[in-house]
Motif scaffolding. Structure first.
Motif: not given
Length: 336
Positions: A47-61
């Motif tokens: 789940a964290i990897r998918k946020k890092l891959k597809y999420g916007n900047v806020h979600r990646q951070l």
């Protein structure tokens, strides 16, 4: 089938805009749901990897903050099992890729430096080495490999396209696989060569004085078009929408392609530094914007950590016909 439980739901909630970037208040609840799920650590990593891959900047951070909080608080069961290769590779990409947002790269560098202290902690040995690693298997879109750069290498493409159509009846279009369209040109290389040879004989001599105003306009338009394309790419939620499915992004992508052909035409004819410098800079801006679009839309080839169904649908615009490069090695030295 990959697990989808309260772990994924909690990470989805905690990475939303409802939480400030460095908010740690949700870590205890996340640790709890991971602990009670048999697949908790691996599901959290995915789940964290998918946020890092597809999420916007806020979600990646936010994903990076949550990962750091879990490393520090989730206990040995988590730290021994969560650090799989897909997550590690995604972290390497986020920390080093030019396509990563500068804030994300900065956050990664800070965390990688902090995590280096865990070299002797079971399960965290590979996390501790991230500060000195580059992506291992990631296939980037290089200028030599880029489809869109090859397609726009011919600076006289517009002149060829302006040639009157043959009076012969057009033959029906060939059936393509699954009927899906391509945002890259589909003309065969033989047709392009024929049009190119005809167009060469019809080209008007280049007149620098007569072209100056158009050159100024093209240089200004190129900078604006490249900026506009990059801006729209930042607004697309890649968790929900493909880059090439966004009509505004495709429209601006096509505008940059047209402008790059015009810029290369001027570069081909102009030797004066007064014009060559701005033209080369305009080309660089367009190349960066076009390759960013291409890279972000190539999930399968560009993301070696892909194992989810969404990523496996990627690369819509592959085609069998490779365009023939137009530029000579001498000319490409100035452009590429």
């Amino acid at each position: 089938k990959k697990p989808y439980s309260a772990v994924t739901v909690t990470i989805e909630t905690l990475t939303s805009e409802a939480y400030d970037e460095d908010d740690l208040s949700g870590i205890p609840d996340l640790v709890e749901v991971i602990t009670i799920q048999a697949s908790g650590p691996t599901e959290a990593a995915r789940a964290i990897r998918k946020k890092l891959k597809y999420g916007n900047v806020h979600r990646q951070l936010r994903a990076l903050v949550l990962l750091d909080g879990l490393i520090q608080n989730a206990g040995p069961r988590f730290t021994r099992t969560f650090a799989d290769e897909p997550l590690l590779e995604r972290l390497r990409v986020c920390g080093t890729s030019d396509l990563s947002d500068p804030e994300v790269r900065k956050k990664c560098r800070e965390l990688f430096s902090s995590w280096s202290q865990y070299g002797n902690k079971p399960g965290l040995e590979r996390i501790a080495r991230l500060h000195k690693e580059l992506p291992k298997r990631k296939v980037t879109v290089t200028q030599e490999r880029s489809r869109v750069l090859k397609e726009t290498e011919n600076p006289f493409g517009d002149e060829e396209d302006d040639e009157p159509a043959s009076p012969k009846s057009p033959s029906p279009p060939a059936a393509g696989p699954s009927g899906s369209g391509s945002i890259f040109g589909g003309s065969s290389s033989s047709d392009k060569k024929k049009r190119s040879s005809k167009a060469k004989s019809k080209r008007k001599p280049f007149n620098l004085e007569a072209e100056k105003e158009q050159m100024k306009s093209v240089i200004a338009e190129s900078s604006l078009a490249a900026t506009n394309l990059l801006n729209v790419l930042q607004t697309i939620n890649r968790e929900k929408e493909r880059i090439s499915d966004n009509s505004l992004a495709v429209e601006r992508f096509e505008s940059c392609k047209i402008l790059r052909r015009k810029v290369l035409r001027f570069i081909h004819h102009v030797d004066h530094e007064q014009w060559l410098g701005p033209l080369l800079h305009a080309n660089d801006e367009l190349v960066h914007a076009l390759m960013t679009f291409e890279q972000l839309d190539q999930s399968v080839d560009a993301d070696s950590d892909s194992d989810d169904e969404l990523a496996e649908q990627a690369h819509l615009y592959r085609s069998k016909n490779q365009p023939t490069p137009f530029l000579s090695s001498t000319f490409s030295r100035h452009v590429i």
